[in-house]
Design an enzyme around this catalytic site. Structure first.
Site, PDB file in Angstrom:
ATOM      1  N   HIS A 198       0.860  -1.177   0.000  1.00  0.00           N
ATOM      2  CA  HIS A 198       0.000   0.000   0.000  1.00  0.00           C
ATOM      3  C   HIS A 198       0.902   1.234   0.000  1.00  0.00           C
ATOM      4  CE1 HIS A 198      -3.088  -2.798   1.144  1.00  0.00           C
ATOM      5  NE2 HIS A 198      -3.997  -1.866   1.368  1.00  0.00           N
ATOM      6  N   GLU A 201      -1.947   6.198  -0.567  1.00  0.00           N
ATOM      7  CA  GLU A 201      -3.382   6.265  -0.232  1.00  0.00           C
ATOM      8  C   GLU A 201      -3.577   7.573   0.538  1.00  0.00           C
ATOM      9  OE1 GLU A 201      -4.689   3.260   2.545  1.00  0.00           O
ATOM     10  OE2 GLU A 201      -6.819   3.570   2.100  1.00  0.00           O
ATOM     11  N   ASP A 279     -11.031  -3.593  -1.677  1.00  0.00           N
ATOM     12  CA  ASP A 279     -10.357  -3.235  -0.418  1.00  0.00           C
ATOM     13  C   ASP A 279     -11.007  -3.931   0.790  1.00  0.00           C
ATOM     14  OD1 ASP A 279      -8.258  -2.086   0.945  1.00  0.00           O
ATOM     15  OD2 ASP A 279      -8.999  -0.038   0.858  1.00  0.00           O
TER      16      ASP A 279
END
Ligand code: HPA
Ligand code: ZN
Length: 339
Positions: A198, A201, A279
């Site tokens: 990740h 974000e 997600d």
């Protein structure tokens, strides 16, 4: 015959590359498991849950998400969670799912690999037979914990390394940059595993660059903020590193205020290999097809854009070349049949 948007999206053969299994825990199953295991949860009705699921940012979601995971105790609980997700994904046209799990969320409360891994793997084996979905697991390190804890987590998984596709990095992004986890990713690389993380974000584009430079990742999860760095966008295009974007998640966590502002289409038009994913679908209001439909409506995507997103997802999996080629020809047949 022109089919509805929803039906077109569900029929598209696609891959889901960004889903956290703990984020697929639907309120109904949470209640059932809380009862089964005599675990106290702070909700007694679905309305209580709905009221609690109003997030302002990533951390406000993570606090609730980690707490809910406490209802997962036995091997059967992890089986039920995985089986429910795989059935639901198959109904959305998912041919291949590469699924994140957070071992430290479980080992940290005394639930070990010997409990959750057999549950996950038995469900994957059963559901591959039952609904024909192909699935694999990606072990995610929690970045709010240390790099040393991540290394230890990888070592503890040694009996299962051969059943993992790769490792990833999730949880509170800022202020925990990728380079803190370089050693843990190196352990996985030496064991022959793939890498994703990740990044971008809530964190800056520099975290995306650091994930590429220090962790050797082959996909970026989210990557929304990559657009702020021209050099990085050029690098993503040139290297064909996919972004696994999750529009309904971004909306729910305030990464953007309106879906109409999402940069998925702009990035795709510039040549970035963008994909659409769910997600934490039990928390953000939709599974993968809901994400395709929402983003199609908000950004006025054509059917050919949607097919392109599905194609990117199949190309971006860690499955064998033969499997990918098979799914992509299925997609070609679907697209030709709906021209
Ligand atoms: N970001 C970081 N960590 C997470 C997420 C996310 O979107 N979902 C579950 N863990
Ligand atoms: Zn995620």
């Amino acid at each position: 015959m022109t089919v509805s948007l929803e039906s077109y999206v569900k029929g598209l053969p696609k891959a889901e590359l960004h889903v956290h299994i703990e984020g697929t825990l639907e309120p109904d199953l949470m209640f059932e498991l809380a009862k089964r295991n005599s675990v106290e949860i702070p909700y007694s009705t679905v309305d209580d849950v709905a009221a609690a699921y109003s997030f302002v940012d990533l951390q406000s979601f993570l606090d609730i998400y980690y707490e809910a995971a406490s209802v997962l105790v036995t091997e059967q609980d992890f089986y039920d969670l995985m089986a429910a997700y795989l059935r639901r994904a198959a109904a959305d046209g998912v041919r291949r799912a590469e699924i994140f799990f957070d071992p430290q969320t479980h080992t940290g409360r005394g639930v070990g690999y010997d409990i959750f891994m057999p549950g996950f793997l038995r469900a994957i084996d059963d559901l591959e037979g039952e609904v024909g979905i192909s699935a694999g697991l990606i072990l995610c390190y929690l970045r709010h914990l240390s790099g040393e804890a991540a290394c230890e987590t990888f070592r503890e998984a040694s009996a299962y390394h051969h059943r993992l596709l790769g490792v990833g990095l999730d949880s509170s992004e800022v202020p925990n940059p990728p380079q803190l986890f370089a050693d843990a990713f190196e352990l996985a690389r030496v064991a022959g595993l793939r890498a994703v993380a990740h990044a971008g974000e809530e964190g800056p584009p520099a975290y995306v660059t650091a994930a590429l430079d220090h962790l050797g990742v082959e996909r970026i999860d989210h990557g929304v903020r990559s657009e702020e760095d021209e050099v990085l966008v050029g690098r993503l295009v040139e290297s064909e590193v996919p972004l696994t974007m999750c529009p309904l998640s971004n909306l729910a966590l305030g990464v953007l205020d309106r879906l109409q502002d999402h940069n998925l289409k702009r990035l795709m038009d510039r040549g970035v290999k963008v994909t659409v994913n769910s997600d934490d679908p039990a928390y953000f209001g939709g599974y993968i097809a809901d994400n395709y439909v929402a983003v199609a409506e908000a950004l006025d995507l054509s059917r050919s854009d949607l097919a392109q997103l599905a194609r990117h997802s199949l190309e971006a999996t860690f499955a064998s070349w033969e499997d990918r080629a098979g799914w992509i020809s299925e997609l070609d047949v679907y697209v030709a049949g709906h021209a």
